[in-house]
Design an enzyme around this catalytic site. Structure first.
Site, PDB file in Angstrom:
ATOM      1  N   HIS C  57       0.827  -1.210   0.000  1.00 30.55           N
ATOM      2  CA  HIS C  57       0.000   0.000   0.000  1.00 30.55           C
ATOM      3  C   HIS C  57       0.860   1.259   0.000  1.00 30.55           C
ATOM      4  O   HIS C  57       0.375   2.335   0.335  1.00 30.55           O
ATOM      5  CB  HIS C  57      -0.893   0.036   1.243  1.00 30.55           C
ATOM      6  CG  HIS C  57      -1.681  -1.205   1.469  1.00 30.55           C
ATOM      7  ND1 HIS C  57      -2.553  -1.695   0.529  1.00 30.55           N
ATOM      8  CD2 HIS C  57      -1.739  -2.064   2.519  1.00 30.55           C
ATOM      9  CE1 HIS C  57      -3.111  -2.806   1.004  1.00 30.55           C
ATOM     10  NE2 HIS C  57      -2.627  -3.059   2.194  1.00 30.55           N
ATOM     11  N   LYS C 105      -6.187  -0.242  11.061  1.00 31.52           N
ATOM     12  CA  LYS C 105      -7.232  -0.284  10.044  1.00 31.52           C
ATOM     13  C   LYS C 105      -8.142  -1.474  10.346  1.00 31.52           C
ATOM     14  O   LYS C 105      -7.678  -2.549  10.728  1.00 31.52           O
ATOM     15  CB  LYS C 105      -6.607  -0.426   8.648  1.00 31.52           C
ATOM     16  CG  LYS C 105      -5.650   0.717   8.320  1.00 31.52           C
ATOM     17  CD  LYS C 105      -5.290   0.822   6.853  1.00 31.52           C
ATOM     18  CE  LYS C 105      -4.548  -0.378   6.290  1.00 31.52           C
ATOM     19  NZ  LYS C 105      -3.279  -0.683   7.011  1.00 31.52           N
ATOM     20  N   HIS C 216      -6.823  -4.549  -0.928  1.00 33.29           N
ATOM     21  CA  HIS C 216      -6.073  -5.801  -0.907  1.00 33.29           C
ATOM     22  C   HIS C 216      -6.367  -6.664  -2.117  1.00 33.29           C
ATOM     23  O   HIS C 216      -6.226  -7.879  -2.078  1.00 33.29           O
ATOM     24  CB  HIS C 216      -6.406  -6.604   0.351  1.00 33.29           C
ATOM     25  CG  HIS C 216      -6.056  -5.884   1.608  1.00 33.29           C
ATOM     26  ND1 HIS C 216      -6.931  -5.050   2.241  1.00 33.29           N
ATOM     27  CD2 HIS C 216      -4.909  -5.847   2.326  1.00 33.29           C
ATOM     28  CE1 HIS C 216      -6.349  -4.551   3.323  1.00 33.29           C
ATOM     29  NE2 HIS C 216      -5.133  -5.001   3.392  1.00 33.29           N
TER      30      HIS C 216
END
Ligand code: ADP
Ligand code: ADP
Ligand code: MG
Ligand code: MG
Ligand code: MG
Ligand code: MG
Lengths: 212, 330, 330, 212
Positions: C57, C105, C216
């Site tokens: 990310h 998260k 993801h």
């Protein structure tokens, strides 16, 4: 038998249509050995041109050609913009204030256009550029003595042949030169567009001048 | 073609609108002709630094407009050099009485259009041409080397010089020194798709990459099987180092650039390898820049740029900069 | 799979090495367990702000380590939450006596691993869970909403609060306020390919896009034909605005994010559309962030995040930050 | 007839081989409804485990199980890491210091593992998780009275069936829950790995205990 401002405007309208029609072909040619924009550049320039062809001040061929030059310079971009712009600018200067162009004036204008392209771009015959189409066109034009249509027709034929001659060449100018040997086997997009423009002018002149 | 665009015809203009919206404090965007101008232009007494080129290389050049870097950028159509009227407009908006320097990447179209503008401009205008791509042989048989990654470094360094008050002649001289000291090379894992074309600029098989590409989706010098990151980095770095040449003891800035579609994780990985290879050669990396700064639309791939630094270049590199894409010291 | 990597097994570690090389002044990278730590940690008397999550990310989270933002980031394997020992190591390296806040998260794996670390830590540790993705229905029938783009804004704002000296309780309270005020949604034009998998996470036809994706490579809520940029932006913005809801008169931060492979030219274009749509609703964009800040490897696509601002959040957003990926005021 | 520390180590060696063999399958299952890492996570964890199975201090089954727990927690990551870690940690606590485990101890350990997973992950049967494999396994284990091998074999059979039962389910926990109805029609990767582990343990126990 001469060619007036209105005739030049008509020829440019015809040229615009041809450029728009061949936009994709020119893009494809440039995609193979360049950056895939020549067709789009030419279309953008000639589309802008079209909207200015009704101008009231287009009273002589020279004024029309000058307007073409500034329009192409400010809308085409890339290598083709300044090169075609210079070509039309020099052609405009070569024909001066004449109200009509005879075949000699047309040949002179073509020679001036070629000189301008060479002065700006420094290409010679064999470098795989528009010069390979324009050079034989100028030679053909100055060897013909007849109507404007005949001159332009000879120029267009020679330009078409000149364009074809670029296929086996290895580029030495412009973006295609980065490819080295890989540029061989492809038609140069600028040479092709030069041939297309001259053919459009010739066809327009024949249409106009058939009776004269 | 899948892109976040409305219409290939208006993509540059639409993106400029978004840029203006994103950076109202930094930029004034003008649309006809298209010019991205520093919000506080003209800066009186400062040399105006102006660049431009085809769009599709973002953040180059518009993203480098702002204090300490460019006064204006002239965005052409995608991959098409801008027209002289854009450059003239930029010059007239930015000339603060000390003249303007045009930074031109070495492509026939860019050179001709900027040259025309320079001839027509009423201000005092000089231009410099950057040609740092070692993938192109600089011979009579090409249009010369292309301007690529080195452009970003040049714009930062000469931008800082202009900001501190260097005059036009000094800016030109500094530019020449940077151009003489910087070399780059790039590779592509995938092609890019020009919006007005709609199909990829070249085709690459799943196991091929293209070495020695430019930034316009032109094919490169050589198509080879995809290798490891170490092989890729070394395929770029070796010709760069040997060209100048960079030698043991040299202090350099290493710029690891994404072509647009390569994510940061891969870029950092490549950067680490490049640092190691330079260390192995005794070359000292004093400054670095890692990120997508000169791109080819969504192309996956990378380029490396090496600049041999001197003390003045380091000072100018470190000087404050406040632009959309590069910012420090303010 | 074409990537600039040497070996799928070592990609995270190799990228960390490059990150360390690129930012020697900002970061100390530790490899076993993997932790990216602010170079001057621990900062005495300051609450340590720590986050982490799967790799892939970037720049999240390691790129946000530095003054005014994170004290440490814990990078897991690609798309895999980090392990408790990484978090524990980060806490012990960064605790300057004022405790640590863990920014988590909302994914089962992240929550469980950070929770375990929190239980084992000897320092005073609190954690907050961000869940800003409106694409996921927050019901008993899901693991709750995912944490996505809002994470970047939360880390900046609470990082600034910790830097100015707010205590742990204040940092937690501020975090809750940000989390309550931020909403996001994303879409994908292409899938991404996880290095250790080697094939795309999902398949999309040439004329399809996936709306409501996470970060993801999970498939999204809905597969629809590719539309125009205006349609895409509105497909993301409408559910975001209606969820909180954001209303006329609200002052917001608009964050237009690339999923990794979407270039800046498209991102700016989308940003401009989003600004216009918000203006049409009477919502005032006071701050903006445009770029690839929370990505899914090389995925093409974008996300939008909207944060309802108050004066304190604006002050904290504007406060100096010096990290690899965000920098201003220093 | 009991199960020693060495037997547990042998069973874990067998489990490691099975996880490595099925790594790609678990990745594919997770790719369909998750983020494609479950196989890689499990492989990473069990590969790390393998290098620690020679430890000198692994003198009781409980010590082995505790080492498994800490290894998996610090190497697997994702949801599976803490869940499997907790399972082994609770199992370790359940068997205490015993030098050998009889079938009741094994059943007790399985029950403790399940309780740990549920305490951590809050999933119930029907949520499409490893709980759907582990719950029936525990029930089967406590209903069998025989050798450790027989207990584990019953547990493995039940876990396999339990894993299969996740196929039609709509996920309500973990990453697959984001997909809503789109999660139906796929085997849950964590349920599958649970079934694989229990099968490996059962096979190892049968190998060891065939003569007893
Ligand atoms: N130096 C030059 N002299 C003459 N013609 C040139 C030169 N360089 C390029 N050209 C012509 O320009 C054409 C390319 O135009 P275009 O694609 O519009 O610009 P660009 O190459 O900047 O993308 C080439 O096909 C070639 O005919
Ligand atoms: N709350 C939960 N309770 C029990 N098991 C769960 C829970 N959440 C997820 N799991 C299990 O974890 C598996 C996924 O593990 P893995 O892919 O390694 O982690 P992640 O989902 O974080 O990528 C799922 O298939 C499911 O069986
Ligand atoms: Mg071209
Ligand atoms: Mg071009
Ligand atoms: Mg995961
Ligand atoms: Mg997973």
């Amino acid at each position: 038998m001469g060619c007036t401002a209105a005739d030049v405007v008509a020829a440019l309208r015809a040229a615009t249509a041809v450029v728009q029609e061949h936009r994709d072909e020119l893009v494809r040619l440039d995609q193979a050995i360049g950056d895939a924009d020549h067709g789009e550049n030419m279309k953008r320039g000639f589309t802008a041109l079209l909207s200015r062809l009704d101008g009231e001040d287009l009273t002589t061929p020279g004024k029309v050609l000058k307007m073409v030059a500034t329009t192409l310079i400010s809308t085409v971009g890339g290598a083709a913009g300044p090169l075609y712009g210079t070509a039309f600018l020099r052609a405009s200067a070569a024909v001066g204030d004449a109200a009509e162009l005879d075949c000699e004036a047309v040949a002179r204008a073509l020679q001036a256009a070629l000189d301008g392209v060479v002065a700006r771009g420094k290409a010679v015959v064999g470098d795989k550029t528009m010069v390979d189409a324009l050079t034989p066109a100028v030679a053909a034009a100055s060897s013909v003595n007849g109507s404007v249509a005949a001159v332009l027709s000879a120029a267009a034929d020679a330009a078409a042949e000149g364009a074809e001659s670029t296929v086996p060449m290895v580029a030495r100018k412009g973006r295609a030169s980065y490819l080295g040997e890989r540029s061989a086997g492809h038609l140069d997009p600028g040479a092709r567009s030069t041939a297309l423009l001259l053919r459009a002018f010739a066809d327009a002149a024949r249409g106009e001048g058939a009776a004269t | 073609m899948k892109k976040i665009i409305n219409d290939p015809e208006t993509v540059v203009q639409d993106a400029l609108r978004g840029m203006q919206a994103a950076h109202p404090d930094l930029l004034s965007v003008h649309y006809d002709p298209a010019v991205v101008v520093r919000a506080d232009a003209p800066v009186q007494g400062k040399v105006a630094i102006i660049s431009g080129g085809g769009s599709g290389h973002e953040p180059l050049h518009g993203g480098f407009v702002g204090r300490g870097m460019l006064d204006a950028a002239c965005p052409g159509a995608v991959f098409t050099s801008p027209t002289p009227d854009q450059v003239l407009d930029a010059v007239s908006r930015c000339d603060g009485g000390a003249g303007a320097l045009l930074i031109v990447k070495n492509y026939t179209g860019d050179v001709l259009n900027f040259e025309t503008a320079g001839e027509l401009a009423e201000s005092e205008v000089r231009s410099v041409v950057i040609d740092d791509d070692v993938a192109v042989k600089d011979s009579l048989y090409t249009a010369g080397r292309r301007g690529v990654g080195g452009t970003v470094l040049l714009e930062k360094i000469v931008g800082a010089a202009a900001e501190r008050g260097d005059d036009l002649a000094a800016c030109v001289a500094l530019s020449e020194r940077v151009i003489a000291s910087v070399r780059s090379m790039g590779l592509a894992l995938t092609s890019c798709t020009v919006p007005h074309v709609g199909s990829p600029s070249f085709e690459l098989a799943d196991d091929e990459m293209e070495i020695g590409i430019g930034i316009h989706g032109e094919p490169g010098r050589q198509r080879v099987p995809v290798g490891t990151a170490s092989e890729m980095v070394s395929a770029l770095l070796t010709p760069i180092v040997e060209d100048l040449p960079f030698e043991a003891g040299d202090r350099v800035l290493l710029f690891t650039n994404s072509m647009g579609g390569t994510p940061l994780i891969e870029l950092y990985l490549a950067h680490g390898i490049a640092e190691q290879l330079l260390a192995d050669r005794g070359i000292t990396v004093e400054r670095r820049l890692v990120g997508p700064y000169i791109t080819s639309l969504e192309m996956q791939g990378m380029s490396l740029t090496l600049l041999r630094l001197d003390d003045e270049m380091i000072e100018l590199w470190d000087a404050p900069v406040h632009t959309p894409a590069l910012r420090w010291g303010v």
